[in-house]
Motif scaffolding. Structure first.
Motif, PDB file in Angstrom:
ATOM      1  N   SER A 176       5.724   9.217  -1.763  1.00 16.48           N
ATOM      2  CA  SER A 176       6.482   8.099  -1.402  1.00 16.48           C
ATOM      3  C   SER A 176       7.350   8.456  -0.216  1.00 16.48           C
ATOM      4  O   SER A 176       8.013   9.523  -0.158  1.00 16.48           O
ATOM      5  N   CYS A 177       7.643   7.674   0.507  1.00 12.14           N
ATOM      6  CA  CYS A 177       8.567   7.819   1.656  1.00 12.14           C
ATOM      7  C   CYS A 177       9.518   6.425   1.803  1.00 12.14           C
ATOM      8  O   CYS A 177       8.762   5.417   2.222  1.00 12.14           O
ATOM      9  N   ALA A 178      10.613   6.282   1.403  1.00  7.06           N
ATOM     10  CA  ALA A 178      11.381   5.158   1.589  1.00  7.06           C
ATOM     11  C   ALA A 178      12.370   5.219   2.847  1.00  7.06           C
ATOM     12  O   ALA A 178      12.762   6.325   3.206  1.00  7.06           O
ATOM     13  N   ALA A 179      12.526   4.104   3.310  1.00  7.68           N
ATOM     14  CA  ALA A 179      13.200   4.242   4.764  1.00  7.68           C
ATOM     15  C   ALA A 179      14.265   3.123   4.672  1.00  7.68           C
ATOM     16  O   ALA A 179      14.258   2.208   3.692  1.00  7.68           O
ATOM     17  N   SER A 180      15.069   3.051   5.655  1.00  6.33           N
ATOM     18  CA  SER A 180      15.851   1.858   5.880  1.00  6.33           C
ATOM     19  C   SER A 180      15.116   0.754   6.450  1.00  6.33           C
ATOM     20  O   SER A 180      14.265   1.042   6.891  1.00  6.33           O
ATOM     21  N   GLU A 181      15.661  -0.534   6.181  1.00  5.65           N
ATOM     22  CA  GLU A 181      14.937  -1.615   6.574  1.00  5.65           C
ATOM     23  C   GLU A 181      14.683  -1.593   8.157  1.00  5.65           C
ATOM     24  O   GLU A 181      13.555  -1.755   8.603  1.00  5.65           O
ATOM     25  N   SER A 220      -0.689   2.627   1.428  1.00  3.37           N
ATOM     26  CA  SER A 220      -0.241   1.452   1.233  1.00  3.37           C
ATOM     27  C   SER A 220       1.102   1.455   1.518  1.00  3.37           C
ATOM     28  O   SER A 220       1.863   2.382   1.665  1.00  3.37           O
ATOM     29  N   ARG A 221       1.847   0.090   1.345  1.00  6.92           N
ATOM     30  CA  ARG A 221       3.187   0.013   1.796  1.00  6.92           C
ATOM     31  C   ARG A 221       3.709  -1.180   0.998  1.00  6.92           C
ATOM     32  O   ARG A 221       3.068  -2.194   0.736  1.00  6.92           O
ATOM     33  N   ASP A 222       4.954  -0.987   0.705  1.00  2.67           N
ATOM     34  CA  ASP A 222       5.670  -2.111  -0.242  1.00  2.67           C
ATOM     35  C   ASP A 222       6.764  -2.525   0.940  1.00  2.67           C
ATOM     36  O   ASP A 222       7.730  -1.895   1.086  1.00  2.67           O
ATOM     37  N   ASN A 223       6.603  -3.566   1.701  1.00  3.09           N
ATOM     38  CA  ASN A 223       7.286  -4.241   2.604  1.00  3.09           C
ATOM     39  C   ASN A 223       8.734  -4.378   2.148  1.00  3.09           C
ATOM     40  O   ASN A 223       9.749  -4.380   2.658  1.00  3.09           O
ATOM     41  N   ALA A 224       8.625  -4.954   0.868  1.00  2.72           N
ATOM     42  CA  ALA A 224      10.048  -5.424   0.139  1.00  2.72           C
ATOM     43  C   ALA A 224      10.884  -4.318  -0.224  1.00  2.72           C
ATOM     44  O   ALA A 224      12.132  -4.568  -0.114  1.00  2.72           O
ATOM     45  N   ASN A 256      10.657  -1.161   1.559  1.00  3.39           N
ATOM     46  CA  ASN A 256      10.732  -0.365   2.840  1.00  3.39           C
ATOM     47  C   ASN A 256      10.086   0.957   2.343  1.00  3.39           C
ATOM     48  O   ASN A 256      10.634   1.954   2.822  1.00  3.39           O
ATOM     49  N   THR A 257       9.088   0.905   1.787  1.00  3.31           N
ATOM     50  CA  THR A 257       8.409   2.169   1.436  1.00  3.31           C
ATOM     51  C   THR A 257       7.010   2.257   1.626  1.00  3.31           C
ATOM     52  O   THR A 257       6.024   1.345   1.555  1.00  3.31           O
ATOM     53  N   VAL A 258       6.812   3.548   2.132  1.00  5.98           N
ATOM     54  CA  VAL A 258       5.227   3.975   2.279  1.00  5.98           C
ATOM     55  C   VAL A 258       4.608   4.886   1.317  1.00  5.98           C
ATOM     56  O   VAL A 258       5.375   5.602   1.008  1.00  5.98           O
ATOM     57  N   PHE A 259       3.490   4.628   0.771  1.00  7.21           N
ATOM     58  CA  PHE A 259       2.986   5.405  -0.258  1.00  7.21           C
ATOM     59  C   PHE A 259       1.724   6.030   0.285  1.00  7.21           C
ATOM     60  O   PHE A 259       0.831   5.424   1.270  1.00  7.21           O
ATOM     61  N   LEU A 260       1.485   7.446   0.339  1.00  5.14           N
ATOM     62  CA  LEU A 260       0.538   8.290   0.680  1.00  5.14           C
ATOM     63  C   LEU A 260      -0.456   8.874  -0.630  1.00  5.14           C
ATOM     64  O   LEU A 260       0.167   9.357  -1.316  1.00  5.14           O
ATOM     65  N   GLN A 261      -1.387   7.920  -0.966  1.00  2.00           N
ATOM     66  CA  GLN A 261      -2.354   8.303  -2.209  1.00  2.00           C
ATOM     67  C   GLN A 261      -3.302   9.518  -1.709  1.00  2.00           C
ATOM     68  O   GLN A 261      -3.912   9.269  -0.682  1.00  2.00           O
ATOM     69  N   MET A 262      -3.145  10.536  -2.484  1.00  2.97           N
ATOM     70  CA  MET A 262      -3.775  11.853  -2.134  1.00  2.97           C
ATOM     71  C   MET A 262      -4.591  11.897  -3.346  1.00  2.97           C
ATOM     72  O   MET A 262      -4.407  12.401  -4.471  1.00  2.97           O
ATOM     73  N   ASN A 263      -6.130  11.834  -2.973  1.00  2.00           N
ATOM     74  CA  ASN A 263      -7.097  11.987  -3.861  1.00  2.00           C
ATOM     75  C   ASN A 263      -8.167  13.259  -3.668  1.00  2.00           C
ATOM     76  O   ASN A 263      -8.070  13.843  -2.599  1.00  2.00           O
ATOM     77  N   THR A 264      -8.673  13.686  -4.819  1.00  2.00           N
ATOM     78  CA  THR A 264      -9.714  15.018  -4.610  1.00  2.00           C
ATOM     79  C   THR A 264      -9.025  16.014  -3.707  1.00  2.00           C
ATOM     80  O   THR A 264      -9.272  16.659  -2.998  1.00  2.00           O
TER      81      THR A 264
END
Length: 121
Positions: free
Chosen positions: A20-25, A69-73, A75-83
């Motif tokens: 995950s990467c959390a950022a300022s708004e 995916s991202r959670d705008n509320a 301010n976080t971006v998620f990188l799902q790493m599979n396989t």
């Protein structure tokens, strides 16, 4: 610009992890977020990026295995790493920059701290 990467860990080959990467708004709404990784003894390489409008771009080595995916509320971006593969082992960094070639090639001004991802064989 503040970025915080977290969520790495140890997983067996074939498994999944999410970083995950959390950022300022302000950062979240103004810049694209890119992920890079650096393995011991190797140069830093581009992994994937997501723009504020949802556009994504993946390195050939991660295409089809990694998703965003991202959670705008939050301010976080998620990188799902599979396989995951042992060659995915590296320190993963997130970065913020305008969308485009500079981001994809790592010519980025704003970096978060890294998070370790280790994939065992």
């Amino acid at each position: 610009v503040q970025l915080q990467a977290y969520g790495g860990g140890l997983v067996q080959a074939g498994g999944s992890l999410r970083v995950s990467c959390a950022a300022s708004e302000r950062t979240f709404s103004s810049y694209a977020i890119g992920w890079f990784r650096q393995a011991p003894g190797k140069e830093r390489e581009f992994v994937a990026a997501i723009n504020w409008n949802g556009s994504t771009y993946f390195a050939d080595s991660t295409k089809g295995r990694f998703t965003f995916s991202r959670d705008n509320a939050k301010n976080t971006v998620f990188l799902q790493m599979n396989t995951l593969k042992p060659e995915d082992t590296a320190v993963y960094y997130c970065a913020a920059a305008p969308w485009g070639r500079n981001l994809f090639t790592g010519r980025v001004r704003f970096w978060g701290q890294g998070t370790q991802v280790t994939v065992s064989s």
